[in-house]
Scaffold this motif. Structure first.
Motif, PDB file in Angstrom:
ATOM      1  N   LYS A  38       0.832  -1.210   0.000  1.00  0.00           N
ATOM      2  CA  LYS A  38       0.000   0.000   0.000  1.00  0.00           C
ATOM      3  C   LYS A  38       0.864   1.257   0.000  1.00  0.00           C
ATOM      4  N   VAL A  39       1.985   1.231   0.743  1.00  0.00           N
ATOM      5  CA  VAL A  39       2.899   2.374   0.747  1.00  0.00           C
ATOM      6  C   VAL A  39       3.319   2.717  -0.676  1.00  0.00           C
ATOM      7  N   ILE A  40       3.702   1.696  -1.428  1.00  0.00           N
ATOM      8  CA  ILE A  40       4.166   1.930  -2.801  1.00  0.00           C
ATOM      9  C   ILE A  40       3.028   2.456  -3.673  1.00  0.00           C
ATOM     10  N   LYS A  41       1.833   1.915  -3.504  1.00  0.00           N
ATOM     11  CA  LYS A  41       0.690   2.380  -4.304  1.00  0.00           C
ATOM     12  C   LYS A  41       0.346   3.831  -3.987  1.00  0.00           C
ATOM     13  N   VAL A  42       0.364   4.186  -2.699  1.00  0.00           N
ATOM     14  CA  VAL A  42       0.089   5.580  -2.319  1.00  0.00           C
ATOM     15  C   VAL A  42       1.175   6.488  -2.883  1.00  0.00           C
ATOM     16  N   ALA A  43       2.428   6.064  -2.787  1.00  0.00           N
ATOM     17  CA  ALA A  43       3.532   6.877  -3.304  1.00  0.00           C
ATOM     18  C   ALA A  43       3.424   7.067  -4.815  1.00  0.00           C
ATOM     19  N   LYS A  44       2.955   6.037  -5.525  1.00  0.00           N
ATOM     20  CA  LYS A  44       2.856   6.117  -6.987  1.00  0.00           C
ATOM     21  C   LYS A  44       1.846   7.157  -7.454  1.00  0.00           C
ATOM     22  N   VAL A  45       0.831   7.436  -6.633  1.00  0.00           N
ATOM     23  CA  VAL A  45      -0.197   8.392  -7.059  1.00  0.00           C
ATOM     24  C   VAL A  45      -0.027   9.750  -6.360  1.00  0.00           C
ATOM     25  N   THR A  46       1.121   9.940  -5.679  1.00  0.00           N
ATOM     26  CA  THR A  46       1.365  11.190  -4.949  1.00  0.00           C
ATOM     27  C   THR A  46       2.655  11.828  -5.449  1.00  0.00           C
ATOM     28  N   SER A  47       2.576  13.067  -5.873  1.00  0.00           N
ATOM     29  CA  SER A  47       3.759  13.739  -6.406  1.00  0.00           C
ATOM     30  C   SER A  47       4.753  14.066  -5.298  1.00  0.00           C
ATOM     31  N   LEU A  48       6.003  14.210  -5.668  1.00  0.00           N
ATOM     32  CA  LEU A  48       7.040  14.569  -4.705  1.00  0.00           C
ATOM     33  C   LEU A  48       6.763  15.940  -4.101  1.00  0.00           C
TER      34      LEU A  48
ATOM     35  N   MET B  55      -5.633  15.116   3.784  1.00  0.00           N
ATOM     36  CA  MET B  55      -6.033  15.442   2.418  1.00  0.00           C
ATOM     37  C   MET B  55      -5.213  14.642   1.404  1.00  0.00           C
ATOM     38  N   LEU B  56      -3.951  14.396   1.726  1.00  0.00           N
ATOM     39  CA  LEU B  56      -3.133  13.536   0.876  1.00  0.00           C
ATOM     40  C   LEU B  56      -3.760  12.140   0.812  1.00  0.00           C
ATOM     41  N   ALA B  57      -4.211  11.630   1.972  1.00  0.00           N
ATOM     42  CA  ALA B  57      -4.833  10.300   2.013  1.00  0.00           C
ATOM     43  C   ALA B  57      -6.135  10.274   1.212  1.00  0.00           C
ATOM     44  N   ARG B  58      -6.949  11.300   1.342  1.00  0.00           N
ATOM     45  CA  ARG B  58      -8.217  11.333   0.599  1.00  0.00           C
ATOM     46  C   ARG B  58      -7.968  11.403  -0.902  1.00  0.00           C
TER      47      ARG B  58
ATOM     48  N   LYS C 277      -7.797   8.381  -6.241  1.00  0.00           N
ATOM     49  CA  LYS C 277      -7.052   7.903  -7.412  1.00  0.00           C
ATOM     50  C   LYS C 277      -6.954   6.380  -7.458  1.00  0.00           C
ATOM     51  N   LEU C 278      -6.904   5.750  -6.265  1.00  0.00           N
ATOM     52  CA  LEU C 278      -6.733   4.302  -6.204  1.00  0.00           C
ATOM     53  C   LEU C 278      -8.054   3.538  -6.127  1.00  0.00           C
TER      54      LEU C 278
ATOM     55  N   PRO D 162     -11.227   8.293   3.772  1.00  0.00           N
ATOM     56  CA  PRO D 162     -11.483   8.523   5.200  1.00  0.00           C
ATOM     57  C   PRO D 162     -12.127   9.893   5.418  1.00  0.00           C
ATOM     58  N   ILE D 163     -13.122   9.953   6.270  1.00  0.00           N
ATOM     59  CA  ILE D 163     -13.628  11.241   6.736  1.00  0.00           C
ATOM     60  C   ILE D 163     -12.522  11.877   7.564  1.00  0.00           C
ATOM     61  N   ALA D 164     -12.330  13.174   7.443  1.00  0.00           N
ATOM     62  CA  ALA D 164     -11.283  13.867   8.200  1.00  0.00           C
ATOM     63  C   ALA D 164     -11.931  14.815   9.209  1.00  0.00           C
TER      64      ALA D 164
END
Length: 354
Positions: A126-136, A189-192, A197-198, A203-205
């Motif tokens: 999951k870490v890799i998948k989240v990183a793949k859809v999140t810009s540096l 917001m990064l998680a949402r 994207k995935l 998650p509600i924040a």
């Protein structure tokens, strides 16, 4: 308890909910949803935690099963307590005691360590998948959740993992709601965004305000002026003696201007800690200055204060006594169970922080 009553509990004294419709939907469909809040174990606990404890109690009363997540590896990445994992875990055990002492209901809360989920290969997938859809650039902006500037150049590369790990924690625990102070908004917001994207569940924040330090808040940068254990005289430690509380409150910033209400630490302590925990505020004012006062709501207090009927020094004295009363159960708890607190003190002494 109906949906609107539960909703009112969850959102009481909150600064933001993302989104209100999603929260109502979860409450309507699930009598026992799940929530989480994460902490880096990093030192002694201050009064800002009382605000968090009150919100955890609200969530529990609204039917949530709450996970308090001890982010031990995250604290290691962020160089807390000498970057020593054993020190960090000693602190987590102490902090668990603090939450129980502050009235968090043990039957409605579970305490969990990041170590417990980082051993699972699915976590790292999951870490890799989240990183793949999140810009540096998005990750660097979110580094402010660590108390670091997004443009800090001289940091080790592990710190870039931190926002990704925090988002992945939420997905691995599969919670309905992620709760934190408003300073953690970027991580949520990064998680949402990653969830959208995935195709994962968003998650509600839920965010509560940051309690300002005793020298006053900064409306433009509340995170920089929040109550912090790193500034002992600018915060109330939950272990402070009554005399220490009175001394610190006597020096606290307490303007009488309505426009400075949100940055007034004395009023914010009343609003977010004393009224929720005590239900009222008593002020033992001398007869020559009008005699004793008692307020049964924050609104009644501010009406009197901003109307010029209550002097700042009298307010500060009343708040100091209210805090002594509110913290009495904490002193009683640690008198009966001092072991983890004593271990934490030894850690801080060894690090030269006491």
């Amino acid at each position: 308890m109906d949906v609107e009553q539960r909703y009112a509990l969850v959102t009481r004294n909150a600064e933001e909910v993302i989104t209100e419709d999603e929260l109502r939907k979860v409450l309507a469909e699930n009598p026992n949803p799940t929530a989480y809040i994460g902490f880096e174990p990093s030192g002694l606990v201050h009064m800002g935690w009382a605000l968090v404890a009150a919100k955890i109690r609200d969530l529990a009363e609204a039917g949530f099963k709450v996970t308090v997540f001890w982010a031990d590896w995250h604290a290691y990445i962020n160089d807390k307590l000498g970057g020593d994992l054993e020190n960090i875990r000693i602190c987590a055990r102490y902090m668990e005691d603090c939450f129980l002492a502050l009235g968090v209901p043990a039957e409605s809360v579970q305490f969990k360590y990041a170590s417990e989920i980082l051993n699972d290969i699915e976590y790292w997938e999951k870490v890799i998948k989240v990183a793949k859809v999140t810009s540096l650039s998005r990750v660097k902006r979110a580094m402010t959740i660590m108390g670091r500037s997004e443009d800090e150049a001289e940091v080790d590369s592990s710190k870039l993992f931190y926002p990704i790990l925090q988002a992945t924690d939420i997905f691995c625990m599969d919670v309905d709601l992620a709760y934190a102070g408003i300073d953690q908004r970027r991580a949520h917001m990064l998680a949402r965004d990653a969830a959208e994207k995935l195709g994962w569940r968003k998650p509600i924040a839920l965010h509560t305000p940051l309690l300002p330090g005793l020298s006053g808040g900064d409306r433009m940068n509340p995170a920089a002026s929040k109550m912090s254990k790193s500034k002992p005289d600018n915060s109330i430690n939950i272990h402070d003696t009554p005399d220490e509380i009175r001394r610190k409150m006597g020096k606290a910033f307490c303007p009488m201007e309505k426009e400075e209400e949100d940055t007034n630490p004395v009023l914010m302590i009343c609003r977010y800690i004393l009224f929720p925990s005590l239900g009222k505020l008593d002020i033992d004012r001398p007869e020559k200055f009008g005699g004793p006062l008692s307020f049964d709501s924050y609104e009644a207090l501010t009406e009197s204060y901003f109307g010029g009927k209550l002097h700042p020094m009298d307010l500060k004295k009343g708040v100091a006594e209210g805090m002594v009363k509110a913290l009495a159960p904490v002193a009683e708890y640690f008198e009966k169970k001092p072991e983890n607190y004593n271990d934490m003190i030894e850690v801080l002494k060894n690090l030269g922080r006491l």
